[in-house]
Enzyme design. Sequence first.
Site, PDB file in Angstrom:
ATOM      1  N   GLY A   9      -4.041   4.574 -17.392  1.00 55.97           N
ATOM      2  CA  GLY A   9      -3.755   5.666 -16.732  1.00 55.97           C
ATOM      3  C   GLY A   9      -2.315   5.780 -16.429  1.00 55.97           C
ATOM      4  O   GLY A   9      -1.684   6.870 -16.086  1.00 55.97           O
ATOM      5  N   HIS A  49       1.580  -1.271  -4.720  1.00 59.17           N
ATOM      6  CA  HIS A  49       2.774  -0.764  -5.235  1.00 59.17           C
ATOM      7  C   HIS A  49       3.663  -1.936  -5.699  1.00 59.17           C
ATOM      8  O   HIS A  49       3.896  -2.716  -5.157  1.00 59.17           O
ATOM      9  CB  HIS A  49       3.336   0.221  -4.241  1.00 59.17           C
ATOM     10  N   ILE A  84       3.073  -7.882 -14.988  1.00 56.15           N
ATOM     11  CA  ILE A  84       3.718  -6.919 -15.410  1.00 56.15           C
ATOM     12  C   ILE A  84       2.619  -6.221 -16.340  1.00 56.15           C
ATOM     13  O   ILE A  84       2.195  -6.619 -17.245  1.00 56.15           O
ATOM     14  CB  ILE A  84       4.995  -7.173 -16.391  1.00 56.15           C
ATOM     15  N   PHE A  85       2.418  -4.875 -15.720  1.00 59.17           N
ATOM     16  CA  PHE A  85       1.337  -4.067 -16.467  1.00 59.17           C
ATOM     17  C   PHE A  85       1.725  -3.443 -17.755  1.00 59.17           C
ATOM     18  O   PHE A  85       2.140  -2.337 -17.845  1.00 59.17           O
ATOM     19  CB  PHE A  85       0.417  -2.907 -15.459  1.00 59.17           C
ATOM     20  N   THR A  97       2.575  15.279  -5.327  1.00 59.86           N
ATOM     21  CA  THR A  97       2.575  14.117  -5.977  1.00 59.86           C
ATOM     22  C   THR A  97       3.058  14.391  -7.338  1.00 59.86           C
ATOM     23  O   THR A  97       2.864  15.433  -7.967  1.00 59.86           O
ATOM     24  CB  THR A  97       1.338  13.250  -6.016  1.00 59.86           C
ATOM     25  N   TYR A 152      -7.156  11.620  -7.619  1.00 56.76           N
ATOM     26  CA  TYR A 152      -6.094  11.774  -6.507  1.00 56.76           C
ATOM     27  C   TYR A 152      -5.256  13.021  -6.841  1.00 56.76           C
ATOM     28  O   TYR A 152      -4.986  13.695  -6.020  1.00 56.76           O
ATOM     29  CB  TYR A 152      -5.202  10.475  -6.459  1.00 56.76           C
ATOM     30  N   PHE A 210       0.656  14.959   5.974  1.00 53.70           N
ATOM     31  CA  PHE A 210       0.780  13.808   5.030  1.00 53.70           C
ATOM     32  C   PHE A 210      -0.524  12.740   4.995  1.00 53.70           C
ATOM     33  O   PHE A 210      -0.901  12.174   4.049  1.00 53.70           O
ATOM     34  CB  PHE A 210       1.769  12.623   5.715  1.00 53.70           C
TER      35      PHE A 210
HETATM   36  N1  UDP Z   1       3.361  -2.222 -11.842  1.00 57.75           N
HETATM   37  C1  UDP Z   1       3.206  -3.436 -12.393  1.00 57.75           C
HETATM   38  N2  UDP Z   1       2.813  -4.427 -11.818  1.00 57.75           N
HETATM   39  C2  UDP Z   1       1.937  -4.301 -10.443  1.00 57.75           C
HETATM   40  C3  UDP Z   1       2.103  -2.977  -9.791  1.00 57.75           C
HETATM   41  C4  UDP Z   1       2.605  -2.037 -10.624  1.00 57.75           C
HETATM   42  O1  UDP Z   1       3.697  -3.714 -13.451  1.00 57.75           O
HETATM   43  O2  UDP Z   1       1.725  -5.375  -9.840  1.00 57.75           O
HETATM   44  C5  UDP Z   1       3.887  -1.108 -12.634  1.00 57.75           C
HETATM   45  C6  UDP Z   1       2.910   0.170 -12.842  1.00 57.75           C
HETATM   46  O3  UDP Z   1       2.407  -0.093 -14.115  1.00 57.75           O
HETATM   47  C7  UDP Z   1       3.908   1.289 -12.947  1.00 57.75           C
HETATM   48  C8  UDP Z   1       5.218   0.706 -11.897  1.00 57.75           C
HETATM   49  O4  UDP Z   1       4.965  -0.631 -11.866  1.00 57.75           O
HETATM   50  O5  UDP Z   1       4.497   1.378 -14.180  1.00 57.75           O
HETATM   51  C9  UDP Z   1       5.169   1.399 -10.648  1.00 57.75           C
HETATM   52  O6  UDP Z   1       3.627   1.371 -10.125  1.00 57.75           O
HETATM   53  P1  UDP Z   1       3.342   1.759  -8.695  1.00 57.75           P
HETATM   54  O7  UDP Z   1       1.856   1.264  -8.577  1.00 57.75           O
HETATM   55  O8  UDP Z   1       4.392   0.886  -7.790  1.00 57.75           O
HETATM   56  O9  UDP Z   1       3.470   3.087  -8.511  1.00 57.75           O
HETATM   57  P2  UDP Z   1       2.935   4.342  -9.547  1.00 57.75           P
HETATM   58  O10 UDP Z   1       4.015   4.493 -10.387  1.00 57.75           O
HETATM   59  O11 UDP Z   1       1.660   4.176 -10.052  1.00 57.75           O
HETATM   60  O12 UDP Z   1       2.810   5.530  -8.633  1.00 57.75           O
END
Ligand code: UDP
Length: 330
Positions: A283, A189, A207-208, A117, A141, A73
């Site tokens: 990304g 996360h 919210i991204f 992953t 990564y 891990f």
């Molecule tokens: N996300 C978001 N706001 C945050 C963190 C994550 O909107 O502050 C969104 C991110 O764009 C993705 C989802 O939540 O669509 C899960 O993101 P995370 O970083 O938890 O895991 P990933 O999918 O990148 O492995």
Amino acid sequence: MKVLVTGGAGYIGSHVVGLLIKSGHEVVVYDNLVNGNRQAVHEDATLVVGDLYDVETLKKTFDEHDFDGIMHFASQILVGESMQKPFKYFRDNVYTIINVLEQAAEHNVKRFILSSTANLFDAPNRIPIDETEPLIPGSVYGETKFMAERLLLWMDRVYGMKYCCLRYFNACGAHPDGHIGEAHDPESHLIPLVLQVALGQRENIKIFGTDYDTADGTCIRDYVHVLDLASAHILALEALEDGDSRVYNLGSGSGYSVLEVIETARKVTGHPIPAIETERRAGDLPILVADSDKIGRELGWEPQYNNLERIIETAWNWHQSHPNGYEETE
Ligand code: UDP
């Protein structure tokens, strides 16, 4: 079996160690405790505080124990950071697994399970994503995990070491009894960040992106509970006893949007959890959902936590009892 678990003091590793011990296996955790926590290590596991760059300590650990299998891990895990600091990721994730594999080969260990992953699937042809999709890493990564998978292929060919690569989609949740859970620093996360808002540690969740081609415009992910991941590791270890090398995609079978996650967390916590719409994060793919039929068919794996509310409840239970991660229990 006697199992070496590198990174066994980390989030996923610690849950797997607990289940290994519960299933009657003997565990040696090897962890430098930089990102891992001593308190996360099961009391019946042997903890070696060591770095994977430290070949002497690693070799000594292999000399002292006759391992039947290895679960690896230990690695850097941040997609975004890997694009800022590629050499940190190439070194920490590739150089170190080479050290582990070299000891494994020298000590004739024949079973290896890799924590891999969904970031290997940057251009899927079909959703849900099964194991036949092309492997196109989406970041440095992801590339390091791809390289690790390739190394294993050669370990099998050269040494007959059987491996299983488990490609996690979005690992989340915590042990239902609340003694171990997710504690990253810094946290990036979605679920832990949302719960930190509910705890009053953050003002809001960003919210991204709300203009994706999905029903509500936000990204869809496959949230798989950490204990379901853990049970997949146990099944994989047992399957490698006399089986061939293999790869599996691991998800819960359904996708949830960012808005659905926030809404479910509001319901579970009773907190309004203010959210702000912001730009897309570089990304991010619109939809990442796993097709995990293969591991279900071949090993009988069946996720027990296939309900987002239940998953978030376990995470909320952990965050409430450990608002500052493992700090307060030291
Ligand atoms: N996300 C978001 N706001 C945050 C963190 C994550 O909107 O502050 C969104 C991110 O764009 C993705 C989802 O939540 O669509 C899960 O993101 P995370 O970083 O938890 O895991 P990933 O999918 O990148 O492995």
